[in-house]
Motif scaffolding. Sequence first.
Motif, PDB file in Angstrom:
ATOM      1  N   VAL A  86     -30.927  73.894  90.517  1.00  0.00           N
ATOM      2  CA  VAL A  86     -30.037  74.262  91.612  1.00  0.00           C
ATOM      3  C   VAL A  86     -30.748  73.969  92.932  1.00  0.00           C
ATOM      4  N   LEU A  87     -30.048  73.331  93.861  1.00  0.00           N
ATOM      5  CA  LEU A  87     -30.626  73.022  95.172  1.00  0.00           C
ATOM      6  C   LEU A  87     -30.813  74.318  95.961  1.00  0.00           C
ATOM      7  N   THR A  88     -32.065  74.628  96.321  1.00  0.00           N
ATOM      8  CA  THR A  88     -32.358  75.854  97.070  1.00  0.00           C
ATOM      9  C   THR A  88     -32.924  75.583  98.463  1.00  0.00           C
ATOM     10  N   GLY A  89     -33.213  74.333  98.765  1.00  0.00           N
ATOM     11  CA  GLY A  89     -33.720  74.012 100.091  1.00  0.00           C
ATOM     12  C   GLY A  89     -33.511  72.551 100.418  1.00  0.00           C
ATOM     13  N   SER A  90     -33.150  72.268 101.676  1.00  0.00           N
ATOM     14  CA  SER A  90     -32.916  70.899 102.125  1.00  0.00           C
ATOM     15  C   SER A  90     -33.434  70.765 103.557  1.00  0.00           C
ATOM     16  N   PHE A  91     -34.307  69.773 103.787  1.00  0.00           N
ATOM     17  CA  PHE A  91     -34.937  69.616 105.099  1.00  0.00           C
ATOM     18  C   PHE A  91     -34.886  68.148 105.506  1.00  0.00           C
ATOM     19  N   VAL A  92     -34.310  67.879 106.672  1.00  0.00           N
ATOM     20  CA  VAL A  92     -34.187  66.517 107.192  1.00  0.00           C
ATOM     21  C   VAL A  92     -34.877  66.455 108.549  1.00  0.00           C
ATOM     22  N   LYS A 135     -40.584  76.937 100.563  1.00  0.00           N
ATOM     23  CA  LYS A 135     -40.878  78.132  99.783  1.00  0.00           C
ATOM     24  C   LYS A 135     -40.353  77.956  98.367  1.00  0.00           C
ATOM     25  N   ILE A 136     -41.226  78.218  97.393  1.00  0.00           N
ATOM     26  CA  ILE A 136     -40.879  78.116  95.983  1.00  0.00           C
ATOM     27  C   ILE A 136     -40.747  79.519  95.406  1.00  0.00           C
ATOM     28  N   ALA A 137     -39.593  79.805  94.784  1.00  0.00           N
ATOM     29  CA  ALA A 137     -39.339  81.137  94.235  1.00  0.00           C
ATOM     30  C   ALA A 137     -39.236  81.145  92.715  1.00  0.00           C
ATOM     31  N   LYS A 138     -39.088  79.963  92.094  1.00  0.00           N
ATOM     32  CA  LYS A 138     -38.922  79.885  90.647  1.00  0.00           C
ATOM     33  C   LYS A 138     -40.021  78.999  90.052  1.00  0.00           C
ATOM     34  N   SER A 139     -40.504  79.382  88.880  1.00  0.00           N
ATOM     35  CA  SER A 139     -41.632  78.674  88.278  1.00  0.00           C
ATOM     36  C   SER A 139     -41.260  77.262  87.815  1.00  0.00           C
ATOM     37  N   LEU A 142     -38.571  71.442  91.166  1.00  0.00           N
ATOM     38  CA  LEU A 142     -38.711  70.014  91.432  1.00  0.00           C
ATOM     39  C   LEU A 142     -38.501  69.806  92.928  1.00  0.00           C
ATOM     40  N   VAL A 143     -39.456  69.158  93.586  1.00  0.00           N
ATOM     41  CA  VAL A 143     -39.341  68.870  95.013  1.00  0.00           C
ATOM     42  C   VAL A 143     -39.383  67.357  95.194  1.00  0.00           C
ATOM     43  N   THR A 144     -38.331  66.796  95.771  1.00  0.00           N
ATOM     44  CA  THR A 144     -38.296  65.356  96.027  1.00  0.00           C
ATOM     45  C   THR A 144     -38.529  65.109  97.513  1.00  0.00           C
ATOM     46  N   LEU A 242     -35.962  67.771  99.396  1.00  0.00           N
ATOM     47  CA  LEU A 242     -35.022  68.599  98.634  1.00  0.00           C
ATOM     48  C   LEU A 242     -35.811  69.465  97.656  1.00  0.00           C
ATOM     49  N   VAL A 243     -35.485  70.748  97.634  1.00  0.00           N
ATOM     50  CA  VAL A 243     -36.123  71.692  96.717  1.00  0.00           C
ATOM     51  C   VAL A 243     -35.099  72.101  95.665  1.00  0.00           C
ATOM     52  N   LEU A 244     -35.402  71.817  94.408  1.00  0.00           N
ATOM     53  CA  LEU A 244     -34.512  72.203  93.303  1.00  0.00           C
ATOM     54  C   LEU A 244     -35.270  73.143  92.375  1.00  0.00           C
ATOM     55  N   GLU A 245     -34.584  74.222  91.962  1.00  0.00           N
ATOM     56  CA  GLU A 245     -35.228  75.216  91.111  1.00  0.00           C
ATOM     57  C   GLU A 245     -34.301  75.610  89.984  1.00  0.00           C
ATOM     58  N   LYS A 246     -34.893  76.006  88.864  1.00  0.00           N
ATOM     59  CA  LYS A 246     -34.109  76.465  87.714  1.00  0.00           C
ATOM     60  C   LYS A 246     -33.962  77.972  87.800  1.00  0.00           C
ATOM     61  N   PRO A 247     -32.706  78.480  87.887  1.00  0.00           N
ATOM     62  CA  PRO A 247     -32.482  79.929  88.041  1.00  0.00           C
ATOM     63  C   PRO A 247     -33.071  80.708  86.864  1.00  0.00           C
TER      64      PRO A 247
END
Length: 247
Positions: A86-92, A135-139, A142-144, A242-247
């Motif tokens: 799930v996308l949890t962060g987006s920075f441009v 910020k990473i909240a889930k173990s 994936l950060v692209t 883009l920060v993607l994390e698995k809930p």
Amino acid sequence: MKNKIFLFLVAISPNLFSQIGVGTTKPHTDLDINGATNVSKEIKFNGTDAKIGAAGKPGDLISGNGLDNNFWKNFDLPEGFLEGMVLTGSFVNSTFNGVSFPGTNNSTELAVPYTKGQAMASNWKELSDLNQKIKIAKSVNLVTVSIQTLIQTSNQNGSFACGIYLDDKLDFVRLGTVNTGVGNYRTLNLNATLSNMSLGEHTIKFACAERNIPTNTTLNIGKPIISANLNNEMAKTSSVILVLEKP
């Protein structure tokens, strides 16, 4: 006996109480529940004295508009939502502030292999406007990181390195060369994937270094050196994280 009388009064005289509290003696709303709530059937919103409220459809989520008007809404979530990332962060970001490398003709010391995890050496130059905290909240995460910039030479060919640093340690690097010719230039695209980063805050940086540039030749990265065929807008550097994390 006291309990039975209390329940009887509530059943026949609800108007005696403007607010009802469950698990609290100081309710703040019409019904204030302090504790776990178990609902086995429908929750209906926006009912009136004349009609029953809407219970929503499968896949709907509770939404609110800030006007005490909660309702069910379908957000058209993608297939597999909450099962995958799930996308949890987006920075441009973008910047016109590039870096310059006047040639030192020192390939013996500068054109060397790089090792993942090494600290940023003094000959590397940051494009600091692109520095980004995440910020990473889930173990499972994936950060692209995608970066595009432009490199221009003043005259002779020159080689360079550009890399992505995670918490000031090199994580990803690519090399490149600009061919001989006054004002010659090339585009550089960096696409990196950082997986399963540790929980907490991290800083991502973009930096470049000289590898082999002759003396009397300058390489500019992210800004023009010969304005006859290049301007600031064309040479600027852009990044997408883009920060993607698995809930």
